[in-house]
Design a protein around this motif. Sequence first.
Motif, mmCIF file in Angstrom:
data_model
loop_
_atom_site.group_PDB
_atom_site.id
_atom_site.type_symbol
_atom_site.label_atom_id
_atom_site.label_comp_id
_atom_site.label_asym_id
_atom_site.label_seq_id
_atom_site.Cartn_x
_atom_site.Cartn_y
_atom_site.Cartn_z
ATOM 1 N N SER A 263 0.906 -0.964 0.021
ATOM 2 C CA SER A 263 0.421 0.068 0.135
ATOM 3 C C SER A 263 0.623 1.345 0.146
ATOM 4 C CB SER A 263 -1.083 -0.058 1.047
ATOM 5 O OG SER A 263 -0.116 -0.049 2.385
ATOM 6 N N ILE A 264 0.382 2.452 -0.701
ATOM 7 C CA ILE A 264 1.051 3.210 0.278
ATOM 8 C C ILE A 264 0.329 4.141 0.864
ATOM 9 C CG2 ILE A 264 1.664 5.863 -0.962
ATOM 10 C CD1 ILE A 264 2.115 3.950 -3.900
ATOM 11 N N ASN A 265 0.627 4.454 2.169
ATOM 12 C CA ASN A 265 -0.411 5.231 3.168
ATOM 13 C C ASN A 265 0.282 6.905 2.666
ATOM 14 O OD1 ASN A 265 -0.316 2.961 3.638
ATOM 15 N ND2 ASN A 265 0.800 2.920 5.599
ATOM 16 N N ILE A 266 -0.551 7.445 3.296
ATOM 17 C CA ILE A 266 -0.631 8.957 3.238
ATOM 18 C C ILE A 266 -0.455 9.614 4.207
ATOM 19 C CG2 ILE A 266 -1.423 11.132 1.466
ATOM 20 C CD1 ILE A 266 -2.469 8.797 -0.045
ATOM 21 N N GLN B 80 3.978 10.959 12.461
ATOM 22 C CA GLN B 80 4.092 11.205 11.377
ATOM 23 C C GLN B 80 2.635 12.202 10.558
ATOM 24 O OE1 GLN B 80 3.474 6.650 11.294
ATOM 25 N NE2 GLN B 80 5.243 6.723 9.425
ATOM 26 N N GLY B 81 1.789 12.438 11.800
ATOM 27 C CA GLY B 81 1.433 14.016 10.980
ATOM 28 C C GLY B 81 0.028 13.077 11.374
ATOM 29 N N THR B 82 -1.322 13.147 10.537
ATOM 30 C CA THR B 82 -2.349 12.973 10.466
ATOM 31 C C THR B 82 -2.450 12.133 9.377
ATOM 32 O OG1 THR B 82 -3.151 15.229 11.351
ATOM 33 C CG2 THR B 82 -4.414 13.408 10.177
ATOM 34 N N PHE B 83 -2.410 10.581 9.645
ATOM 35 C CA PHE B 83 -3.040 9.670 9.342
ATOM 36 C C PHE B 83 -4.151 10.576 7.922
ATOM 37 C CE2 PHE B 83 -5.412 4.979 7.535
ATOM 38 C CZ PHE B 83 -4.061 5.391 6.256
ATOM 39 N N ALA C 187 -3.280 5.171 -0.904
ATOM 40 C CA ALA C 187 -3.374 4.489 -1.884
ATOM 41 C C ALA C 187 -3.360 3.209 -2.333
ATOM 42 C CB ALA C 187 -2.501 5.521 -2.877
ATOM 43 N N LEU C 188 -4.137 1.848 -3.351
ATOM 44 C CA LEU C 188 -4.187 0.432 -3.024
ATOM 45 C C LEU C 188 -4.645 0.567 -4.296
ATOM 46 C CD1 LEU C 188 -6.078 0.378 -0.014
ATOM 47 C CD2 LEU C 188 -4.330 -0.174 -0.028
ATOM 48 N N GLU D 231 -10.172 -1.331 -0.002
ATOM 49 C CA GLU D 231 -10.124 -0.476 0.570
ATOM 50 C C GLU D 231 -8.955 -0.048 1.719
ATOM 51 O OE1 GLU D 231 -14.540 1.371 2.116
ATOM 52 O OE2 GLU D 231 -14.800 -0.536 1.146
ATOM 53 N N SER D 232 -8.823 0.833 1.927
ATOM 54 C CA SER D 232 -8.262 1.614 3.141
ATOM 55 C C SER D 232 -9.030 1.523 4.635
ATOM 56 C CB SER D 232 -8.414 3.286 3.137
ATOM 57 O OG SER D 232 -7.185 3.099 4.194
ATOM 58 N N VAL D 233 -8.760 0.546 5.725
ATOM 59 C CA VAL D 233 -9.462 0.458 6.609
ATOM 60 C C VAL D 233 -10.104 1.090 7.443
ATOM 61 C CG1 VAL D 233 -8.443 -1.605 7.777
ATOM 62 C CG2 VAL D 233 -7.195 0.195 8.525
#
Length: 397
Positions: free
Chosen positions: A298-301, A325-328, A332-333, A338-340
């Motif tokens: 995945s690509i976490n933003i 890391q900041g705010t989740f 991108a998938l 689908e993101s949890v």
Amino acid sequence: MPQKSKRKRGYRIAVLSLCLLGVILSGLIIYTYGPQIMVWIKTRFPSLQPDQTAEVVCYQLIIDVVGSGVTHPSSGSYTYDEGTDVTVDAVPDSGWKLDHWELDGSNVGSASSQMVTMNANHTIIAVFDRAIEELVNYALSLINIDRTTHGLSNVSLSPIESAQEHAEDMLEHNYFSHWDTNGYKPYMRYTLAGGKGAVTENIAWQYSSGSLDVKEAIKNLEWSMVYDDAESNWGHRDNILDPFHNRISIGIAYDNHNVYYVQDFEDNYIEWSTFMNIDDGEVTLSGSFGIRQLSIESINIFYDPLPTNLTSDQLNSFYSGGYSQGTFVGMALPPNYESVEGITITAQTWIQTDNNFQIRFDLSQAFNVYGRGVYTLYLQSDSDSYHYLTSYSFWYK
């Protein structure tokens, strides 16, 4: 042009500036002690006849230093006869090195001595810089000893200068924080310095009211981070002993009383073909993992507000702890995933074959939700430990 002055005492001797003040005085002495001085005059000016004028052309040499060190002759202004070759030596202070010479504004090399021919007025500057390379290699050896002791492979030295830049900023502005005076976090500095992997940072600081042995301070700080880190929940130790790390950017800055030590550990595994090409919100990336068997899950933003400048007082009080890391924002998938939590951005292209990948997706959905700020993209591997492969920050203004 230098100024000329004349003094008449049987012989007239013209000098430039004040460089041959001794000649003028000798001219005065001729009046009383003519025979002895006459020999000197005849030697210095063999063709000079009585009541003739001899011109002695002289030029000024200014010697200066930048940094910590001395020159021989020492810093100051000197005057020499035209054509004189003057040798200037540079001697750096402990922990410093001669970086280069500047002659009349031009870099003329880094040899320990520099010869100046006095055919004009000149300014020569010895530019000294901190001898960081030896200290960095020493720090790297200590890190790898600790990793080897715990059965881990060595990390190699990274060409990325993010750690050194941060250490120097902390020393210059007298603060101790993962944030800097620009308000940047470690992954932002790493991106701006050209980093293309993922970074996690350790910082350490030692102060002494007396003099400091920098190597001993580095040794003490490394030991404390590995063996006396309970106060930080062993976070520094875990970072040093993370088996997935393969590179490190090391920063060391110091003065007579302070040593600042920064470790930016990197996970740098991707051989990039297209690195984070972002055009109007659309992100394209492609590359391979070489011999390492990895893939991207995945690509976490994550999102941070646009950074603002911070004072030393703010950094030492409100920004003195660990960083996040900041705010989740979301992920991108590939299609049909689908993101949890957060938003799901379905990639237009998500191709992985063998060790190669090609991905394309649009960040506009995230921009519409969070607006202006810094968006950091973390490529998450599907390895057992779910490590990140990038921590790339993008400024959306």
